[in-house]
Design an enzyme around this catalytic site. Structure first.
Site, PDB file in Angstrom:
ATOM      1  N   GLU A 278      45.321  47.840  44.384  1.00 40.94           N
ATOM      2  CA  GLU A 278      44.393  47.013  44.618  1.00 40.94           C
ATOM      3  C   GLU A 278      44.820  45.570  45.536  1.00 40.94           C
ATOM      4  O   GLU A 278      45.512  44.075  44.563  1.00 40.94           O
ATOM      5  CB  GLU A 278      43.444  45.823  43.673  1.00 40.94           C
ATOM      6  CG  GLU A 278      42.241  45.619  43.898  1.00 40.94           C
ATOM      7  CD  GLU A 278      41.674  44.575  42.494  1.00 40.94           C
ATOM      8  OE1 GLU A 278      40.990  43.929  43.454  1.00 40.94           O
ATOM      9  OE2 GLU A 278      42.207  44.505  41.573  1.00 40.94           O
ATOM     10  N   CYS A 312      41.447  37.784  45.588  1.00 35.00           N
ATOM     11  CA  CYS A 312      42.017  38.308  46.196  1.00 35.00           C
ATOM     12  C   CYS A 312      40.726  38.527  47.873  1.00 35.00           C
ATOM     13  O   CYS A 312      40.765  39.293  48.647  1.00 35.00           O
ATOM     14  CB  CYS A 312      42.742  39.189  46.344  1.00 35.00           C
ATOM     15  SG  CYS A 312      41.157  40.747  45.093  1.00 35.00           S
TER      16      CYS A 312
END
Length: 393
Positions: A278, A312
């Site tokens: 991820e 993120c």
């Protein structure tokens, strides 16, 4: 790059910042259900980003510690072990008990996470560690419900045969989590792996190791068998690299930068590990002239400033239709100037410091690069105050 900082007594910190009585956080490595000193004989300082001062010294894991943790996880996964022979409902009940223990200790976890990471507590309606702890607990409870619902399929085929699939745990999972949402990232990795019956070696970020170690205490208290969960504090090199390359690790799950993700993909090829990555992105927000201005402002503001911008999936690019551009910029500047900055326990604080000096300098560097390339800095963009890694919105 390793962080060093002056260390002060907890009593002094309490006097200056009215900190909670987190007087003795766990700092050792958690291997095979025991807290142990690192084989490296090394420690590192974890820093309060609001003061730039050390909180405590944490044991630093090295390759030998990784080997011990992986061996414990492998033994816990052996056929006939308490973990492998446990019913799925037993795994469910352990995850639910862990969630209940976290709820019992939620104020401690909220304050420990805020101290180590810098984000606000968020007990006045704003985002903060109160939300992180709540969501982490919810995650363990959600995946507890899946433990006894993992099913295969029966498949019709020609002939006098019976064909079926059976879903089995992967094995030893190496988990590397980032510093921006430590408790949530730990829950995202541990909960599904444990629900499925895997064992785990988790390496926390050297920037924020403390909350993962307290949850490890609760894992032992909940009754998980030895070796099922192992928690290492340390740096990407050597600890993370050794974990990724370890031949007895069956899967790597990583959340972090794209650059490191590429290295992990390459290093995992040695024994054809399964890899889940991820990674960071550059998420755009597009605003047209028929958008509701207040809704657009709120979404842009939350998307960029939540968690000090350390997400993120932060909305770090905004494209605005030309005829409403000036109006949107002016309103955005007003909104940014209204943000109250402060230490995690300062009343009304919405934005805390960046997590450490490295991130502080990186953010300031991006702002300066933008100015040098012709961008207009409409507000903020400089250091806030004279201590702590605060950047003006």
């Amino acid at each position: 790059e390793r962080t060093t900082a002056p260390k002060r007594a907890w009593s002094e910190l309490n006097e200056d910042f009215n900190m909670p009585d987190i007087s003795n956080p766990e700092t050792r490595l958690f291997i095979n259900n025991e807290f142990v000193l690192a084989e490296t004989k090394k420690t590192f300082t974890t820093v309060n980003p609001a003061t730039e001062e050390g909180i405590c010294e944490v044991q630093e894991a090295g390759p030998a510690d990784v080997d011990k943790a992986v061996a414990a996880a492998k033994a816990a996964f052996e056929i006939g072990s308490p973990w492998r022979t446990m019913d799925a409902t037993g795994r469910r009940d352990l995850l639910l008990k862990l969630a209940n223990l976290m709820e019992r200790d939620k104020e401690y976890l909220e304050e420990l996470e805020a101290l180590d990471n810098g984000k606000p507590l968020g007990r006045e309606g704003q985002y903060g560690t109160t939300a992180d702890v709540f969501l982490s607990i919810a995650h363990y409870r959600y995946f507890a419900g899946w433990a006894d619902k993992i099913q295969g399929k029966t498949i019709p085929i020609d002939g006098n045969m019976f064909c079926y699939t059976r879903r089995e745990p992967v094995g030893v999972c190496g988990v590397i989590i980032p510093w921006n949402f430590p408790l949530i990232m730990q829950a995202w990795k541990l909960a599904p792996a444990l629900a499925c019956g895997c064992t785990v070696v988790l390496k926390s970020s050297e920037k924020t190791p403390l909350s993962a170690l307290h949850v490890s205490k609760l894992i032992k208290e909940a009754g998980f068998p030895p070796g099922v969960v192992n928690t290492l504090s340390g740096f990407g090199s050597p600890a993370g690299d050794h974990l990724v390359r370890h031949p007895d690790v069956d899967k790597i799950a990583f959340t972090g930068s794209t650059a490191v993700g590429k290295k992990i993909q390459e290093a995992s090829a040695g024994n054809l590990k399964k890899v889940t990555l991820e990674l960071g992105g550059k998420s755009p927000l597009i605003i047209f002239d028929d958008a509701d201005m207040e809704t657009a402002l709120t979404n842009a503001h939350v998307g960029l400033f939540l968690n000090q911008g350390q997400c993120c999936c932060a909305g770090s690019r905004i494209f605005v239709q030309e005829d409403i551009y000036d109006k949107f910029v002016a309103a955005s500047v007003d909104r940014a100037r209204s943000i109250k900055m402060g230490a995690y326990n300062e009343k009304g604080a919405v934005q805390g410091p960046q997590v450490d000096e490295i991130q502080f300098k990186r953010v300031i560097g991006y702002i300066e690069a933008g100015k040098n390339e012709g961008a207009t800095l409409a507000t903020g963009g400089e250091r806030h105050g004279n201590k702590g890694y605060f950047v003006q919105p």
